[in-house]
Design an enzyme around this catalytic site. Structure first.
Site, PDB file in Angstrom:
ATOM      1  N   GLU A 186      -4.239  -0.626   7.992  1.00 42.03           N
ATOM      2  CA  GLU A 186      -3.104  -0.230   8.835  1.00 42.03           C
ATOM      3  C   GLU A 186      -3.247  -0.882  10.197  1.00 42.03           C
ATOM      4  OE1 GLU A 186      -2.182   3.953   9.431  1.00 42.03           O
ATOM      5  OE2 GLU A 186      -2.555   4.374   7.319  1.00 42.03           O
ATOM      6  N   ARG A 188       0.852  -1.195   0.000  1.00 43.73           N
ATOM      7  CA  ARG A 188       0.000   0.000   0.000  1.00 43.73           C
ATOM      8  C   ARG A 188       0.887   1.243   0.000  1.00 43.73           C
ATOM      9  NH1 ARG A 188      -3.268   2.724   4.843  1.00 43.73           N
ATOM     10  NH2 ARG A 188      -4.251   4.344   3.607  1.00 43.73           N
ATOM     11  N   GLU A 239      -8.053   8.246   6.435  1.00 42.40           N
ATOM     12  CA  GLU A 239      -8.375   8.794   7.753  1.00 42.40           C
ATOM     13  C   GLU A 239      -8.926  10.215   7.723  1.00 42.40           C
ATOM     14  OE1 GLU A 239      -5.032   8.218  10.348  1.00 42.40           O
ATOM     15  OE2 GLU A 239      -5.281   6.049  10.341  1.00 42.40           O
ATOM     16  N   ASN A 251      -8.180   1.186   9.692  1.00 37.05           N
ATOM     17  CA  ASN A 251      -6.881   1.387  10.329  1.00 37.05           C
ATOM     18  C   ASN A 251      -7.083   1.243  11.838  1.00 37.05           C
ATOM     19  OD1 ASN A 251      -6.085   2.078   7.759  1.00 37.05           O
ATOM     20  ND2 ASN A 251      -5.623   4.224   8.214  1.00 37.05           N
ATOM     21  N   HIS A 271      -3.202  10.982   1.313  1.00 35.48           N
ATOM     22  CA  HIS A 271      -2.744  10.631   2.659  1.00 35.48           C
ATOM     23  C   HIS A 271      -2.146  11.884   3.300  1.00 35.48           C
ATOM     24  CE1 HIS A 271      -1.509   6.955   5.205  1.00 35.48           C
ATOM     25  NE2 HIS A 271      -1.208   8.018   5.928  1.00 35.48           N
ATOM     26  N   TYR A 329      -5.260   0.658  15.638  1.00 31.82           N
ATOM     27  CA  TYR A 329      -4.020   0.662  16.411  1.00 31.82           C
ATOM     28  C   TYR A 329      -4.201   0.301  17.872  1.00 31.82           C
ATOM     29  CZ  TYR A 329      -1.412   2.612  12.526  1.00 31.82           C
ATOM     30  OH  TYR A 329      -0.798   2.772  11.321  1.00 31.82           O
TER      31      TYR A 329
HETATM   32  C1  GAL Z   1      -2.104   6.701  10.913  1.00 28.00           C
HETATM   33  C2  GAL Z   1      -1.590   7.282   9.619  1.00 28.00           C
HETATM   34  C3  GAL Z   1      -0.238   6.799   9.231  1.00 28.00           C
HETATM   35  C4  GAL Z   1       0.708   6.558  10.394  1.00 28.00           C
HETATM   36  C5  GAL Z   1       0.018   5.856  11.536  1.00 28.00           C
HETATM   37  C6  GAL Z   1       0.842   5.696  12.792  1.00 28.00           C
HETATM   38  O1  GAL Z   1      -2.972   7.618  11.491  1.00 28.00           O
HETATM   39  O2  GAL Z   1      -2.467   6.978   8.562  1.00 28.00           O
HETATM   40  O3  GAL Z   1       0.271   7.686   8.289  1.00 28.00           O
HETATM   41  O4  GAL Z   1       1.400   7.658  10.731  1.00 28.00           O
HETATM   42  O5  GAL Z   1      -1.166   6.502  11.876  1.00 28.00           O
HETATM   43  O6  GAL Z   1       0.717   6.768  13.648  1.00 28.00           O
END
Ligand code: GAL
Length: 469
Positions: free
Chosen positions: A373, A73, A163, A305, A118, A307
């Protein structure tokens, strides 16, 4: 454990890796401007050179091959292709660069997954109002059509906007990202609205003009933490969690996947807060008009995405001034059992991914999902033998497998963030998400695989060869 054709990927974004900020006729973007203004980024760092992928693409390709990825990607820099943001002037060198990247990937049997936007708006368009201006939707559509036309014979998975929540809130409410605006309680809603209009317009263009021949799929990438009530069974916490999810994921996913409009609890919370603070006039959350494209149904898959996770309770605003925090009336706290790793916001909670995937299945009509992500950073002393990150990837990928097998979520692919260490926005190079270490003090920007990179390669080769179904 994973369906046949499951996409095993890793991601990057143009501004975070390319460098070459003025090379060969590229126009400036809002991140160039933001970084060159003092005080915005850790250590006054910037992406002028970054990993220098503009010159060192072949090295990235080697990394991609070492991992055994099936998908990569990347994002296109709008201002590298169209320096003033419009199709009046096309920068052929930029076209050549991305043509080479795409062709090289395909020659190595890797599918390019391409993000159009992005975070890096051409500065020339920011100067005309940027994402706050309604006209941005048509300009984005022109850019998108140019990209579909130029690269769509070879690219089959497209992300229009990465995002929108982060762009809107961090860029226009908190001022932590470019363009650095702090217009609290208003601009972010307008930006989010125009991003949805832009996305939908481009999706319709693809659908009517390009899809019949190119046969690809288009979506937008939405970020969300997994959120759960601070105290299970506490009515206020449950309601705050629902509100919080509506203000992050629901803000964009509800219009696209469920109703064509914003979640009702989001609008009523915003309007109630306006009344409370005596803010008269139209709702701060714009309304879609008959002139707008249909928003509902403008995603061929769900791009997530993910995290981290948070516990939620009600409260936490900013007093008598308008702001999104007060509108949301939800405070996010960390569970003490989740280790904080790397960046301060990143509490490690792999099972949050499974829960969020199940929530997406149940709430957004069981869409095909790509995790576009997911990752885990290092800060401070960097360990090439990053054992903890190996565990994180193993556990997270297992949670995703359970979501597929036990919860029946239709997950089609997973993209680790990130292929290599890069410019982590306001944190500069202090936060490292790479599967490859990049030595930013070396003019050759040498790339060295982390142990987590080897682990991810091992996982990929194990599941790629044993794919069932
Ligand atoms: C997301 C973003 C990425 C990367 C990731 C880690 O918000 O799309 O570019 O930075 O967080 O913080």
């Amino acid at each position: 454990m994973f369906p046949r054709d499951f996409a095993w990927g890793a991601g990057t974004a143009a501004y975070q890796i390319e460098g070459g900020w003025q090379a060969d006729g590229k126009g400036p973007s809002i991140w160039d401007t933001f970084c060159h203004e003092s005080g915005n980024v850790f250590g006054e760092q910037n992406g002028d050179v970054a990993g220098n992928s503009y010159e060192l693409w072949e090295k990235d390709l080697e990394c991609i091959q070492l991992l055994g990825l099936t998908h990569y990607r990347l994002s296109l820099s709008w201002a590298r292709l169209l320096p003033d943001g419009t199709t009046r002037h096309v920068n052929q060198k930029g076209v050549q660069y991305y043509n080479k990247v795409i062709d090289d990937l395909l020659a190595c049997n890797v599918s390019p997954t391409v993000t159009l936007y992005h975070f890096d708006l051409p500065q020339a368009l920011q100067d005309q109002g940027g994402w706050k201006s309604p006209g941005i939707a048509a300009l984005f559509d022109n850019y998108a059509k140019f990209c579909f036309q130029t690269f769509g014979d070879r690219v089959k998975l497209w992300i229009t906007i990465n995002e929108p929540h982060v762009c809107a809130k961090l860029g226009h409410e908190d001022g932590l990202h470019a363009p650095g605006l702090k217009e609290k309680g208003t601009a972010a809603y307008l930006v989010g609205h125009n991003m949805l209009r832009a996305h939908a317009t481009a999706w319709h263009s693809y659908s009517s003009v390009y899809r019949p021949e190119q046969k690809g799929a288009v979506s937008l990438a939405l970020n969300s933490d997994w959120l759960e009530p601070s105290q299970q069974g506490c009515k206020e916490d449950v309601a705050a969690t629902e509100r919080d999810l509506a203000f992050t994921l629901g803000w964009f996913a509800w219009p696209v996947f469920v109703t064509g409009d914003y979640p009702e609890i989001m609008r009523s919370a915003i309007d109630a807060q306006s009344r409370k603070l005596g803010h008269s006039g139209a709702s701060r959350l714009p309304r879609f008009s008959n002139d707008d494209p249909t928003i509902l149904g403008t995603a061929d898959f769900f791009a997530l995405n993910y995290y981290t996770s948070r516990k939620v309770k009600s409260g936490g605003g900013c007093g008598q001034t308008l702001c999104m925090k007060s509108d949301r009336d939800a405070e996010e706290v960390l569970d003490s059992s989740w280790p904080i790793c790397g960046a301060s916001w990143l509490a490690v909670a792999p099972d949050g991914l499974r829960k969020l995937l199940k929530y997406i299945k149940d709430t957004f009509k069981n869409p095909a999902v790509y995790v576009t992500e997911n990752g885990f950073s290092q800060v401070g002393l960097l360990q090439i033998e990053d054992v903890q990150r190996c565990e994180f990837y193993k556990e997270t990928i297992m949670e995703m497998a359970t979501a597929i097998q036990e919860d029946g979520v239709d997950v089609r692919g997973y993209f680790a963030w990130s292929l290599m260490d890069n410019f982590e926005w306001a944190d500069g190079y202090s936060v490292r998400f790479g599967l490859f270490h990049v030595d930013f003090s070396d003019s050759k920007r040498s790339r060295t695989i982390y142990r987590s990179g080897r682990e991810y390669a091992r996982i990929i080769s194990k599941y790629k060869s044993g794919q069932s179904k």
